[in-house]
Design an enzyme around this catalytic site. Structure first.
Site: not given
Lengths: 542, 542
Positions: B181, B324, B432, B437
């Site tokens: 990755t 993954e 934030k 959020w």
């Protein structure tokens, strides 16, 4: 090595019901009962009750690896019992109620079943058998009738439990199911399915070229759950999260109503089921609702049946398999060049038994065990191997396969260059004439194509010169006349001249096995002393 | 126990190519080269050459478990190399040629690659890197140009071998693949795929609610084989026996020609690919041939893209996953109630990232790791587990998952009651503000819906009162004008008032990562000292 890793995730059938509960929890499971009523639950309900049943089994002292038997038609409680039995680490033994009493006594004793869950419908049979079933300690009736003072009812049995249960853990090669084959010789043999084999079979089953099950599908198996796991559908459906319609009643009227009312898209059944359905629809003008995919297996589907269904816009897949193969061996999904085929070529293709899904492998061998070519011409003993094929029967001393893992199916088949398999006979039914093989199935199929023929069976009759010669037994459709000479001429146009039966016998009915197939063994016994001259005179009289 | 058994059949990727060779041997594998030419082989040819390559690897001294790297675009020889490397027990390491030189040096050293197979296109890069790749002993060029005196060509390399080779046997949990990755922090991390994980992923991938691949399918992945295994298609295709079209050239004209000429039915790619394709088709009147199924992943597909494709009769599935996760985590296949949905509701559904196939499981947690409800409202860190999810990175000292097997994806998402997942942000990109959020992705998607906006990126800028406030960076379409006030008003109609960016910056281009995604990290570095007053004045000027 390994210096890294992907996750450990045992292939256990409990993950099937967990997935359906979590991702498709509200998808319906419909039970159509023999009295005409319908009840509904969903994957969430089945999962919850399965956990409660697992608790009830543990409370009854059932331990991991113990066998839990069912004697029941298709309904949601039976489905629940599958996941409940396997979920606590037990082995689900689906008993075929059509077996003879001595077979029923044998298999329950051989399986050492500790619990039996049964339908009230089979209560008389259960009462008769109880003295012969000493291993069974707990009897539970799925649908205990009001006021009945017999065994405990399923709902009451699980009522004391709250479903707060974690599925039994274990090795993925632990057994989870047991199904006996009603062999034609000797005692029935048990196939012990494993969590892993069952899960891989289910994953293969939903794929586009097998059953093609998506979340939008509504599947109605017209095959009992005690017959080769209803062809695996109760294990496969939760992967797709499809709706499942389970019926205890296979009569055509009921089927057609369910197709329409429940929006059934996928169904599966033996040819007999479809023969009756087609006759009913032709007679009443009923329809098949949104049905789009039909799998026909168990025995060969007549060409006319395939044509009839296809003419209604239904994709037909001919399937082949057996209890020993979980059961899917082949399915006749459209091949790559489907779009370029004419309708006649498509029906030809579907008339064969299909091709293997990823996982299983086929070959044909001659009597010496030498592999024969996949040329569509050579015909030999069909052998199979793969992850959901039996290695060793339950409690057997020896493997059921050869050193390379090949299981001999007892079928005789040809393999075509396009990958399709074509059953030509059962190896014990093939008629050996003058050193060559005559396919009893092809003779029967040819006969079924003649007007007025309802059923046909060809067997070999001992012959002083040719070793064996074919006798064809025919059952007429109700009220129909069948001209023997016409039938003979029809056959002559379909098969080689030396294949033509030396005699045709018209009979009122043919003997059948517990699974509904024609019992060639019984037929051969019946005609053990047969001599051809008698019948030839009869045929000649026409 | 066990007192019976099903067959032992290890889940090895060699069974994939064996199946395709045996059952679908003549099904074509098409390679479309960068020079415009096309070459053809089939599954039989790929299998044969893969066995020859396995022999060549053994002759080169490569042992079981050794890493064999590729640096190549999509073509049949690359596909052959996958099965050849895994077939002799090696581990296939697909290198992303877009990585930076120091990353390329790091991963080859970390993987200890012993062989590299590469495209002539990357020869200059390979020559530059050779001094930094001391572990590589054998270089093989897939398409060695005439008269080139560099490394050996693939055809020549395998020419000495006859393909009479039996695949290496081994445990199903042996590694078969390695993919790094391109992490945004620290060194790249390697995911070591196993035979078993790869096979289960492939079986899931062909199912109707994932890719839906049948023998009739013609699949063209518009995603490189070095990018999360081309989303698994080269492993899944042989199960279905479908035709595979591999192209080294993703330009829209080439794609459309291949769609038409090769009869492509299934394709998959990132949104950028489809943006270009749609623009090309709108401009030229080209069409998509018989294309019926498109999977879009990598980043969120704009609603307009989904609508455009659907209006051409194409089923669109939004997919989500990562290296993954092999990579499939979710796919947006039609749900059970699809037929009852309006077109608007269908587009809403497809705009989410889809639902899990059987095998993987998702949950969302808050910053304290407490699981949040699947109510479609709560948004939290997305975690995943299942048989094709990483447990431990290659050579890592510790697991990449928590004690219950959950891998934290780094995404922020909501889970809806219908099972669909909706990415709201990357956890490191979320803005934030005042303890709440703000989803940078939703801001960007809203901006992309405004006329003239080509690309948009929202990042959090430090703010004395609110902790962070959003800055929106916008790239205009070539020749387009974008009115800042109009864009602001458009956004006000799409998101909560307190989400509105404090400033909008118009830029000529945005920084991208090696895999083509916008690099928020670079963008945040660029605007590290940014103060809002400047931009607000700019916006105010309009």
């Amino acid at each position: 090595m390994p210096l890294g890793a992907m996750q450990h995730w045992p292939l256990r059938v409990t993950s099937l019901i967990d997935h359906a509960e979590r991702e498709h929890g509200g998808r319906e499971i419909v039970s159509a009962w023999a009295d005409g009523s319908v009840s509904r639950t969903d994957w969430r309900g089945v999962a919850h009750d399965a956990r409660r049943m697992a608790q009830a089994l543990e409370a009854a002292g059932v331990a991991k690896g113990d066998r839990v038997a069912t004697l029941a038609m298709n309904h949601a409680r039976h489905l629940t019992a599958w996941y409940g039995a396997c979920g606590m680490g037990g082995v689900l033994h689906t008993i075929n109620p059509r077996l003879f009493p001595d077979q029923l006594a044998y298999i329950v004793g051989h399986a050492e079943d500790r619990v039996l869950l049964y339908d009230a419908l089979f209560a008389p049979l259960v009462e008769r058998m109880k003295p012969h079933w000493p291993t069974i300690e707990t009897y539970v009736c799925f649908d205990l009738p009001e006021g009945w003072s017999g065994d405990v009812g399923f709902a009451e049995w699980i009522a004391a439990h709250d479903g707060d249960y974690v599925w039994a853990q274990g090795d993925e090669r632990d057994p989870c199911g047991l199904c006996y084959t009603s062999g034609t010789t000797g005692n029935p043999k048990g196939v012990l399915y494993e969590h892993r084999s069952t899960l891989l079979h289910a994953m293969a089953e939903i794929s586009p070229d097998v059953m093609g099950l998506s979340a939008r599908a509504v599947a109605l198996p017209i095959v009992p759950m005690f017959h080769a796991n209803a062809w695996g559908l109760p294990w496969a459906a939760p992967i797709a999260g499809c709706k499942l319609v389970l019926s205890a009643d296979y009569r055509p009227e009921r089927m057609c109503n369910l197709f329409r009312d429940e929006g059934v898209t996928h169904s599966a059944g033996v040819p007999t089921v479809w023969i009756e359905m087609i006759a009913y629809i032709e007679r009443t003008g009923a329809d098949l609702g949104p049905l789009k995919n039909v799998i026909i297996g168990g025995s060969a589907a007549p060409r006319a049946m395939i044509e009839w269904l296809r003419s209604r816009g239904i994709e037909v897949g001919h399937a082949w398999g057996m209890t020993e193969t979980s059961p899917i061996g082949t399915v006749g999904a459209p091949p790559a060049d489907w779009d370029g085929k004419s309708e006649g070529e498509r029906v030809d293709y579907v008339s064969r038994q299909g091709r293997v899904p990823f996982g299983v492998e086929l070959r044909i061998v001659d009597d010496e065990g030498l592999e024969l070519p996949r040329d569509g011409k050579a015909s030999g003993r069909l052998q199979i191997r793969g992850p959901w094929v039996v290695q060793r029967y339950f409690k057997a001393e020896e493997d059921a396969v050869d050193a390379d893992g090949w299981f001999d199916t007892g079928d005789v088949a040809a393999l075509h260059p396009d990958g399709t398999m074509q059953i030509t006979d059962r190896s014990k039914d093939v008629i050996k004439s003058g050193g060559e093989w005559i396919s009893s199935i092809e003779l029967e199929n040819a006969a079924l194509g003649f007007d007025g023929v309802l059923e046909a069976a060809a067997i070999g009759i001992a012959h002083p010169k040719w070793d064996e010669r074919p006798l064809l037994c025919v059952v007429r459709k109700p009220g129909a006349e069948v001209c023997p000479r016409g039938l003979r001429e029809h056959l002559a146009g379909q098969v080689a001249k030396w294949w033509l039966p030396d005699a045709i016998e018209f009979v009122d009915e043919l003997p059948h096995t517990a699974t509904g197939k024609i019992s060639k063994r019984t037929l051969r016994e019946r005609y053990a002393d047969y001599r051809f001259a008698d019948a030839e005179a009869m045929v000649g009289r026409d």
